[in-house]
Design an enzyme around this catalytic site. Structure first.
Site, PDB file in Angstrom:
ATOM      1  N   GLN A  48       0.793  -1.223   0.000  1.00 33.80           N
ATOM      2  CA  GLN A  48       0.000   0.000   0.000  1.00 33.80           C
ATOM      3  C   GLN A  48       0.829   1.279   0.000  1.00 33.80           C
ATOM      4  O   GLN A  48       0.361   2.317  -0.467  1.00 33.80           O
ATOM      5  CB  GLN A  48      -0.931   0.001   1.214  1.00 33.80           C
ATOM      6  CG  GLN A  48      -1.940  -1.123   1.192  1.00 33.80           C
ATOM      7  CD  GLN A  48      -2.732  -1.182   2.477  1.00 33.80           C
ATOM      8  OE1 GLN A  48      -3.157  -0.156   2.993  1.00 33.80           O
ATOM      9  NE2 GLN A  48      -2.916  -2.364   3.012  1.00 33.80           N
ATOM     10  N   LYS A  49       2.027   1.246   0.492  1.00 41.04           N
ATOM     11  CA  LYS A  49       2.842   2.458   0.606  1.00 41.04           C
ATOM     12  C   LYS A  49       3.852   2.597  -0.530  1.00 41.04           C
ATOM     13  O   LYS A  49       4.778   3.393  -0.449  1.00 41.04           O
ATOM     14  CB  LYS A  49       3.590   2.452   1.939  1.00 41.04           C
ATOM     15  CG  LYS A  49       2.695   2.372   3.168  1.00 41.04           C
ATOM     16  CD  LYS A  49       1.803   3.593   3.314  1.00 41.04           C
ATOM     17  CE  LYS A  49       1.003   3.538   4.609  1.00 41.04           C
ATOM     18  NZ  LYS A  49       0.123   4.702   4.771  1.00 41.04           N
ATOM     19  N   ASN A  50       3.648   1.853  -1.593  1.00 44.94           N
ATOM     20  CA  ASN A  50       4.619   1.821  -2.681  1.00 44.94           C
ATOM     21  C   ASN A  50       4.305   2.890  -3.727  1.00 44.94           C
ATOM     22  O   ASN A  50       3.291   2.834  -4.410  1.00 44.94           O
ATOM     23  CB  ASN A  50       4.610   0.423  -3.312  1.00 44.94           C
ATOM     24  CG  ASN A  50       5.663   0.258  -4.378  1.00 44.94           C
ATOM     25  OD1 ASN A  50       5.616   0.906  -5.415  1.00 44.94           O
ATOM     26  ND2 ASN A  50       6.614  -0.618  -4.132  1.00 44.94           N
TER      27      ASN A  50
ATOM     28  N   ASP B 206      -6.555   1.772   4.373  1.00 42.75           N
ATOM     29  CA  ASP B 206      -5.828   2.916   4.934  1.00 42.75           C
ATOM     30  C   ASP B 206      -6.412   4.184   4.329  1.00 42.75           C
ATOM     31  O   ASP B 206      -6.100   4.541   3.195  1.00 42.75           O
ATOM     32  CB  ASP B 206      -4.328   2.812   4.619  1.00 42.75           C
ATOM     33  CG  ASP B 206      -3.523   3.972   5.226  1.00 42.75           C
ATOM     34  OD1 ASP B 206      -4.135   4.857   5.855  1.00 42.75           O
ATOM     35  OD2 ASP B 206      -2.290   3.988   5.056  1.00 42.75           O
TER      36      ASP B 206
ATOM     37  N   HIS C  27      -0.138   8.257  -1.088  1.00 41.19           N
ATOM     38  CA  HIS C  27      -0.003   7.940  -2.505  1.00 41.19           C
ATOM     39  C   HIS C  27      -1.370   7.819  -3.181  1.00 41.19           C
ATOM     40  O   HIS C  27      -1.556   8.260  -4.320  1.00 41.19           O
ATOM     41  CB  HIS C  27       0.778   6.635  -2.684  1.00 41.19           C
ATOM     42  CG  HIS C  27       2.149   6.677  -2.092  1.00 41.19           C
ATOM     43  ND1 HIS C  27       3.068   7.648  -2.420  1.00 41.19           N
ATOM     44  CD2 HIS C  27       2.765   5.881  -1.187  1.00 41.19           C
ATOM     45  CE1 HIS C  27       4.184   7.449  -1.762  1.00 41.19           C
ATOM     46  NE2 HIS C  27       4.024   6.379  -0.988  1.00 41.19           N
TER      47      HIS C  27
END
Length: 320
Positions: free
Chosen positions: A110-112, A143, A148
């Protein structure tokens, strides 16, 4: 409990598909590097083959398989994503199939950032936002403050002119779940006041609607900074007097009453309102002292700085 064994990747050196490729190992700079990186064997091999196909500028289905192999092991490898995109476009690959592959990858990582850059490249080429908002909703369920995803959503709104396509309603649903979602507040500001074809600050109905909405959310959580910032921003950009918020702010911060303050943000607003009034310096000073001493002492230096910006005045005694 026994652990289920993980599927082991077949070495590329044993795959007939790659027998014509001579892998290129990573250049370490010398025969005896001081600190070589101990890559996993599968990853090191995949990168050796990737360097080989990139050296010959190969764009093929097996290259797509190879980039997927590398991404599964290292989804943050920016160069691999770029080369994959080039290969997709060269092969005239089905971009909707790529999106279908990308979705679970995004949900796992998810944080990419690279995943969202790749997605933006694909959607821009497809020239269609179909299915994107439902997928973003799915991402927000995991989230709701993912930077992003919100950045991508703003691009999506601008790229496909989605200003009136349910964005405000979607934000309100997120705020119902978490009124403190500062990312949702930021997106609402972007959608309402950021569109290039109109100046919403000159539309009295929009300004009034947004002021009332911010007030309604403040009443749900008076100590939540986001709607207070939103409210102040509207007043400033619409060139309205700060004093127009005085009655509302005093619902949460009674002047001089140390035990009748429900929001430090309201008290800070009251201080600013007094500071703008003729002969209001003493009251502003008292409000700032209340913040420094009791309601926001962690920022005591800031409140002391604010006091120094006020013109001198005789003090006012605080109530009890």
């Amino acid at each position: 409990m026994s652990r289920k064994p993980q599927n082991k990747l077949t070495p590329l050196s044993e795959d007939p598909k790659w027998e014509d490729v001579i892998p290129i190992p990573q250049e370490e700079g010398s025969a005896h590097p001081l600190a070589s990186i101990a890559y996993a064997e599968n990853y090191s091999e995949a990168m050796d083959y990737l360097r080989a196909v990139m050296a010959t500028n190969e764009m093929s289905e097996r290259v797509l398989e190879l980039t997927e192999r590398v991404i599964r092991m290292n989804p943050a490898h920016y160069t691999v994503w770029l080369y994959r995109a080039r290969t997709l476009f060269t092969l005239n690959h089905d971009l909707y199939a790529e999106i279908a592959w990308l979705n679970p990858t995004a949900l796992r990582h998810q944080k990419n950032y690279q995943i969202w850059h790749h997605r933006q490249t694909l959607i821009n080429a497809l020239d269609s936002a179909d299915g994107e908002i439902p997928f973003l909703t799915q991402m927000f369920e995991k989230d709701s403050k993912n930077y992003h995803v919100w950045s991508y959503r703003q691009w999506l709104v601008k790229r496909f002119d989605l200003w009136d396509a349910g964005e405000i309603e979607s934000v309100e649903e997120l705020l119902k779940k978490d009124v403190r979602n500062n990312s949702a507040w930021n997106h609402r500001w972007f959608v309402v006041f950021g569109r290039p074809d109109t100046d919403a600050f000159k539309d009295e109905e929009i300004v009034k609607r947004e002021i009332e909405f911010a007030k309604s959310q403040i009443r749900l959580a008076p100590q939540n900074q986001s709607p207070w910032s939103y409210l102040r921003g509207i007043i400033r950009q619409a060139s309205l007097p700060l004093s127009s918020l005085r009655e509302f702010a005093e619902e949460f911060a009674v002047f001089g009453k140390m035990d009748q303050v429900r929001s430090s943000h309201a008290l800070a607003l009251v201080a600013d309102i007094y500071a703008e009034e003729p002969n209001g310096t003493a009251k502003a000073t008292l409000a700032l002292d209340m913040l420094a001493i009791r309601y926001d002492p962690i920022r005591v230096n800031y409140w002391e700085y604010k006091k120094k910006q006020l013109p001198p005045s005789s003090p006012v005694a605080a109530g009890t």
